[in-house]
Structures are given as C-alpha cells and as structure tokens.
Scaffold this motif. Sequence first.
Motif, PDB file in Angstrom:
ATOM      1  N   SER A  58       0.835  -1.211   0.000  1.00  0.00           N
ATOM      2  CA  SER A  58       0.000   0.000   0.000  1.00  0.00           C
ATOM      3  C   SER A  58       0.863   1.252   0.000  1.00  0.00           C
ATOM      4  O   SER A  58       0.603   2.211  -0.753  1.00  0.00           O
ATOM      5  N   LEU A  59       1.898   1.267   0.832  1.00  0.00           N
ATOM      6  CA  LEU A  59       2.815   2.403   0.886  1.00  0.00           C
ATOM      7  C   LEU A  59       3.500   2.602  -0.463  1.00  0.00           C
ATOM      8  O   LEU A  59       3.585   3.732  -0.974  1.00  0.00           O
ATOM      9  N   LEU A  60       3.968   1.518  -1.058  1.00  0.00           N
ATOM     10  CA  LEU A  60       4.662   1.588  -2.338  1.00  0.00           C
ATOM     11  C   LEU A  60       3.742   2.105  -3.435  1.00  0.00           C
ATOM     12  O   LEU A  60       4.111   3.005  -4.197  1.00  0.00           O
ATOM     13  N   SER A  61       2.553   1.570  -3.508  1.00  0.00           N
ATOM     14  CA  SER A  61       1.616   1.975  -4.557  1.00  0.00           C
ATOM     15  C   SER A  61       1.209   3.433  -4.416  1.00  0.00           C
ATOM     16  O   SER A  61       1.163   4.181  -5.396  1.00  0.00           O
ATOM     17  N   ILE A  81       1.669  -0.321 -11.715  1.00  0.00           N
ATOM     18  CA  ILE A  81       1.536   0.299 -10.385  1.00  0.00           C
ATOM     19  C   ILE A  81       0.373  -0.329  -9.636  1.00  0.00           C
ATOM     20  O   ILE A  81       0.475  -0.637  -8.438  1.00  0.00           O
ATOM     21  N   ALA A  82      -0.746  -0.542 -10.337  1.00  0.00           N
ATOM     22  CA  ALA A  82      -1.915  -1.170  -9.705  1.00  0.00           C
ATOM     23  C   ALA A  82      -1.610  -2.615  -9.321  1.00  0.00           C
ATOM     24  O   ALA A  82      -2.026  -3.086  -8.249  1.00  0.00           O
ATOM     25  N   LEU A  83      -0.869  -3.324 -10.168  1.00  0.00           N
ATOM     26  CA  LEU A  83      -0.558  -4.728  -9.889  1.00  0.00           C
ATOM     27  C   LEU A  83       0.265  -4.892  -8.616  1.00  0.00           C
ATOM     28  O   LEU A  83       0.186  -5.937  -7.954  1.00  0.00           O
ATOM     29  N   LEU A  84       1.054  -3.886  -8.271  1.00  0.00           N
ATOM     30  CA  LEU A  84       1.900  -3.985  -7.085  1.00  0.00           C
ATOM     31  C   LEU A  84       1.100  -4.172  -5.804  1.00  0.00           C
ATOM     32  O   LEU A  84       1.654  -4.593  -4.781  1.00  0.00           O
ATOM     33  N   GLN A  85      -0.179  -3.896  -5.841  1.00  0.00           N
ATOM     34  CA  GLN A  85      -1.015  -4.080  -4.649  1.00  0.00           C
ATOM     35  C   GLN A  85      -1.496  -5.527  -4.509  1.00  0.00           C
ATOM     36  O   GLN A  85      -2.033  -5.900  -3.471  1.00  0.00           O
ATOM     37  N   GLU A 129       2.419 -12.221 -11.322  1.00  0.00           N
ATOM     38  CA  GLU A 129       2.682 -11.018 -12.115  1.00  0.00           C
ATOM     39  C   GLU A 129       4.087 -10.531 -11.769  1.00  0.00           C
ATOM     40  O   GLU A 129       4.510 -10.614 -10.602  1.00  0.00           O
ATOM     41  N   PHE A 130       4.782 -10.002 -12.772  1.00  0.00           N
ATOM     42  CA  PHE A 130       6.144  -9.514 -12.559  1.00  0.00           C
ATOM     43  C   PHE A 130       6.271  -8.101 -13.127  1.00  0.00           C
ATOM     44  O   PHE A 130       5.937  -7.855 -14.289  1.00  0.00           O
ATOM     45  N   TYR A 331      17.308  -1.388   2.076  1.00  0.00           N
ATOM     46  CA  TYR A 331      16.208  -0.453   1.821  1.00  0.00           C
ATOM     47  C   TYR A 331      15.382  -0.937   0.632  1.00  0.00           C
ATOM     48  O   TYR A 331      14.146  -1.036   0.702  1.00  0.00           O
ATOM     49  N   GLN A 332      16.032  -1.274  -0.444  1.00  0.00           N
ATOM     50  CA  GLN A 332      15.361  -1.738  -1.659  1.00  0.00           C
ATOM     51  C   GLN A 332      14.543  -2.995  -1.390  1.00  0.00           C
ATOM     52  O   GLN A 332      13.360  -3.087  -1.769  1.00  0.00           O
ATOM     53  N   GLU A 333      15.153  -3.974  -0.731  1.00  0.00           N
ATOM     54  CA  GLU A 333      14.486  -5.250  -0.528  1.00  0.00           C
ATOM     55  C   GLU A 333      13.421  -5.194   0.568  1.00  0.00           C
ATOM     56  O   GLU A 333      12.527  -6.036   0.601  1.00  0.00           O
ATOM     57  N   THR A 334      13.522  -4.210   1.447  1.00  0.00           N
ATOM     58  CA  THR A 334      12.472  -4.028   2.453  1.00  0.00           C
ATOM     59  C   THR A 334      11.220  -3.448   1.821  1.00  0.00           C
ATOM     60  O   THR A 334      10.093  -3.879   2.111  1.00  0.00           O
ATOM     61  N   LEU A 335      11.401  -2.484   0.938  1.00  0.00           N
ATOM     62  CA  LEU A 335      10.260  -1.789   0.335  1.00  0.00           C
ATOM     63  C   LEU A 335       9.587  -2.612  -0.749  1.00  0.00           C
ATOM     64  O   LEU A 335       8.347  -2.659  -0.825  1.00  0.00           O
ATOM     65  N   LEU A 336      10.361  -3.265  -1.596  1.00  0.00           N
ATOM     66  CA  LEU A 336       9.808  -3.920  -2.782  1.00  0.00           C
ATOM     67  C   LEU A 336       9.485  -5.393  -2.536  1.00  0.00           C
ATOM     68  O   LEU A 336      10.182  -6.061  -1.777  1.00  0.00           O
ATOM     69  N   PRO A 337       8.466  -5.906  -3.220  1.00  0.00           N
ATOM     70  CA  PRO A 337       8.231  -7.361  -3.226  1.00  0.00           C
ATOM     71  C   PRO A 337       9.162  -8.001  -4.256  1.00  0.00           C
ATOM     72  O   PRO A 337       8.738  -8.603  -5.239  1.00  0.00           O
ATOM     73  N   ASN A 338      10.443  -7.882  -4.016  1.00  0.00           N
ATOM     74  CA  ASN A 338      11.436  -8.180  -5.035  1.00  0.00           C
ATOM     75  C   ASN A 338      11.946  -9.610  -4.948  1.00  0.00           C
ATOM     76  O   ASN A 338      12.112 -10.147  -3.848  1.00  0.00           O
ATOM     77  N   ILE A 339      12.219 -10.197  -6.111  1.00  0.00           N
ATOM     78  CA  ILE A 339      12.747 -11.563  -6.105  1.00  0.00           C
ATOM     79  C   ILE A 339      14.016 -11.717  -6.937  1.00  0.00           C
ATOM     80  O   ILE A 339      14.663 -12.757  -6.879  1.00  0.00           O
ATOM     81  N   ALA A 340      14.389 -10.686  -7.716  1.00  0.00           N
ATOM     82  CA  ALA A 340      15.630 -10.776  -8.489  1.00  0.00           C
ATOM     83  C   ALA A 340      16.231  -9.391  -8.659  1.00  0.00           C
ATOM     84  O   ALA A 340      15.505  -8.406  -8.846  1.00  0.00           O
ATOM     85  N   PHE A 341      17.564  -9.333  -8.606  1.00  0.00           N
ATOM     86  CA  PHE A 341      18.280  -8.078  -8.824  1.00  0.00           C
ATOM     87  C   PHE A 341      19.254  -8.259  -9.972  1.00  0.00           C
ATOM     88  O   PHE A 341      20.035  -9.216  -9.999  1.00  0.00           O
TER      89      PHE A 341
END
Length: 531
Positions: A58-61, A81-85, A129-130, A331-341
């Motif tokens: 929610s914060l990210l979106s 942007i909508a998918l990130l929720q 979704e990615f 910081y990046q990995e805390t905020l994002l639902p990230n799986i690859a860099f």
Amino acid sequence: MNCNTTQLPYIATGYFSKIATDYLQQAPSLRPFYQYEPTLQGIQEAIKDRQQLPLHRSLLSASLQKQYSAVTTTEAVQKNIALLQQDNTFTITTAHQPAIFTGHLYFIYKILHTIKLAARLKQDLPQYEFVPVFWMGSEDADLDELGNIWLSGDKLVWDTQQTGAVGRMNTKGLEAIIHRIEGELSVQPHGQELVQLLKDCYGNSPDIQTATFKLLNALFADYGLIVILPDNAELKRIMQPVFEDDLFNQTASGIVEKTIGRLGEQYKVQANPRAINLFYLEGNIRERIEKQGNEWTVVGTDIRFTAETLKKELEEHPERFSPNVILRGIYQETLLPNIAFIGGGGETSYWLELKDLMQHYKVSYPVLVLRNSFLIVEEKWEDKIHKLGFGLADFFQNEQQLLTALVTRHSNGHLKLENELLAAEQLYKQLREKAGHIDETLLPHIEALEIKTLKPIQELEKKMLRAEKKKYEQEQHQINTIKAALFPAGGLQERIENFLPYYALWGKAFIDCVYKSSLTLEQEFVILQQK
C-alpha cells in the motif's frame, strides 16, 4: 532495422572479473555467499520465501501514484503500479545513479534486461505477475562519475560547482552539453527528436532526479518500467529501525566484516563497510556520519548530535539519512516485493557480501542476475572484419594476437619452425639415450647444449614473424582502427559510449533491437550486429 546476434561465454571475452565469471559458472567457492541460483528454479524458491516476509504494498503503490502524477505515462505503467497491490505480484529490479543523459550504454542494457526477464517470467510462471523496476540511486554524490558523457571520442563534462547528492542538483549548465549534442547529432534521422527529448527532460525539470525520471519514462514506459525515487521521507520511514541500529550499535559493519573475511580469502572485495553506513543528507550536504565520543558528527561540517537529538532527527526527518552501498540493498528489498536483482559485475560482487546481513535483519535476499553485456557492431565494421578473414568473436583478442594470426595464415605456416624444433629435440633425445648408457653424468651437459641450440631457433622464429609483420602495415592499421572503434580506450564499448548516437541514428528502433536481443537467464555475452 535488423539485429542479428552472436553469443559467447563471458569468460571468453577476457573483460570480466574472476568473481563474476566464477559466479556465472557456479563455482563452489562462492556458493555460501548467495541464497538462490540464477535459474527458473531459483526464482521460484525466492518467490516462496518472499511471500513469508512483510510487504509494504500500500505504501509503495501510494508513493508511486503520487510520483507519477507529475508526468504523462502509459497504460502499461499504470497497470503495473496497480498490480503492485496484488499478493501475486513481484518485482524484478535494477538500480543505478542518475548519470546525466544515462551515462554509459550499460545503463540502458541493464534496464532492458530487467524488462525482458519480467516478461519471460510472466510466460513461464503465469500464476504470478512480474513488474520491472528501476531503483534510482539519486543520493549518490560522485559528480566526477555521473557528470559526464563521451561523444565521438570527446569527454563532455558538466560545468557546475554544486555539491551534495547529484539527484538533488539543479540542471543549470547542461544546456551547453545539449547544444554540443544538437550540433553533432541533429543531422541524423532521429537527431532532432532526440535533442527535443533532452531539452524537454532536462530543461523543464528542477533537478537531475526529476530529469532522469522523465527521460526513463519517455524511453521505457511503453514496456511498463516503473521508476522508483527512494529519496523520499515516507518511504525511508520503514528503514528507521535499521538506521537507528546502525547509528547506535554499528551492527552492519561487524556482520559484513566477517563475510568479507571469508570472501576476501579468494576474491577482491568490492565494498568495505564503515562503522556507520549512513550519510547525512540536507541541502547541498551529503557527508558521512561518525561517532566521536558521546556525539555524532557530520564529517566536514559543524553539525553535531547527542544521542537524544539524533533519535529526534531520525524520527522527524528520515529523509536526511542516506544509506551507503552496505545498507542501500536492505532499503530496496524491504520496500519492494522483489525476487531478483540485475546488476553488473561490481554490483554482483558487493551483493555477495550482504547475504548474512540481510538474514540478520530478516530481509529477503534476491536472485542475483549478472546484467546483459553487448558489443554493437555496425555493418561497416563487420564487413572490414570479414575482409580480414576474421570472425566477430576474434576481435576480443589484442591487436598483436590478431596480426600474428593474420600473418601466420597468409604465410601458410612457413614462419613456424615447428619441424626444425622437433628435429632438434629428437636429436638431443637420441644423444641423451646414448650418453646415458655410457655415463649418466654427461646428461646435464647434453641438456645445457639442447637449451643453447633450441633458444636461437625459437628467437629466429620470432624474428621471422616480426619481419613478415612489417609487410602487413595496411592490415595492421585496419586492425587497430577496428579495435579502437569497437573497444574504445581499450575497454568494453558499453563502459565508454552513450546511447545518444545510436538513438539519433535509429530512434526507438534501437531500444527495441536491444530489447529483442536481450537474454534473460542465459548469462552470455552478446555481439549485436546492426544492419
């Protein structure tokens, strides 16, 4: 515009570090320093683990909606942007500082790799979704690195006296570089379009961060790329516990030093932690924070804090605390639902230092994917290479190796004294056998004679080759010209050149060509032939 590609292993190019090539080859020595292999299975494991950790969707979106309200973007971006929720959405991320006009070609390559991998994963894992994400390192203060580009062999340097975070600097003075770009590239088919884009982005923006955001939106919004500006008080608030721990307990440095102690036994260490891994960021200041006695000082300034005032500053102004390379990934990995860099060799190297640190803070560790690298070969250079009798991959050798191969090929092997050397070796072998039956103490004398005999023959072979090379001055000049064009300053093209000349010539077709030619998880170097 037609794009053909040739692939070769990174190690075959000779331009990549041992730690990068060992990582690609999954060397056992590196396996303790990362969590997932850069494979589809590794991606699936990362997704499973990421789902178990806290998310800030929610914060990210909300932050992205606010950020993108300042520009006109595409439906693809708005959709992402909508998918990130959604709980089944994950990000593929790359990062870079806001180098003026994107800096080097690899800036473009890493973004397109990120977009391509996200698209591939959507096909391979349709239940998810990615979203491709570019994390802008706008708090970097290295103007010497970020404030210049190379154009036609000339280094164009931004003339500014500003200090602090480059992303916060105003764009005044860049009009002089744009004027030079216009003078050189406006005659190309897409030159005027390109110059107008630069004027719109840099001439109508309050700072470099905004200008870079606009430029990336213009170039990549059709692909759905999301650009994140992390220099943001609301977003940084999620990092308060980590920042406070670093300021008061210096936990990170101790953990990373232990990792470096193990990693550094075999490899060159990319990034070293400090006791405190935060900068103080305010106005035109971005300076290190150090603890001196019972106070915390901002290096090079009169700013000082007690424990009480420092906690208050962090609580009220989290945006004034800027993480260095050790904490930026957290910081990046805390905020994002990230799986690859996706990062270059240097970035991959320092991420290998961070696994234990991220586990300590219960932050997800991403799949590390070495970014794509390209060598762009225009048709004119390809033709010259083939006329010399070489393939494109041959030109990763140095000039002398190429010339030796050419001369040897043309002389049909007459310059090689292999038969003569072999005959001499056979002669001395027979002498050793005969002498050995008579008196073994003669053997050292015969070995010495053999060395004295073979060495002049070997030297004669070298002299014959040098003499023959002199007959090929024109070919040597052609080799040197091609090498200088494809490997400027003796290095990889992508580390010197900028995307501007290619865009001026081909327009968005250049971006599309690189995208289509981008690999995902194959991890090989790509020679891109432009026709």
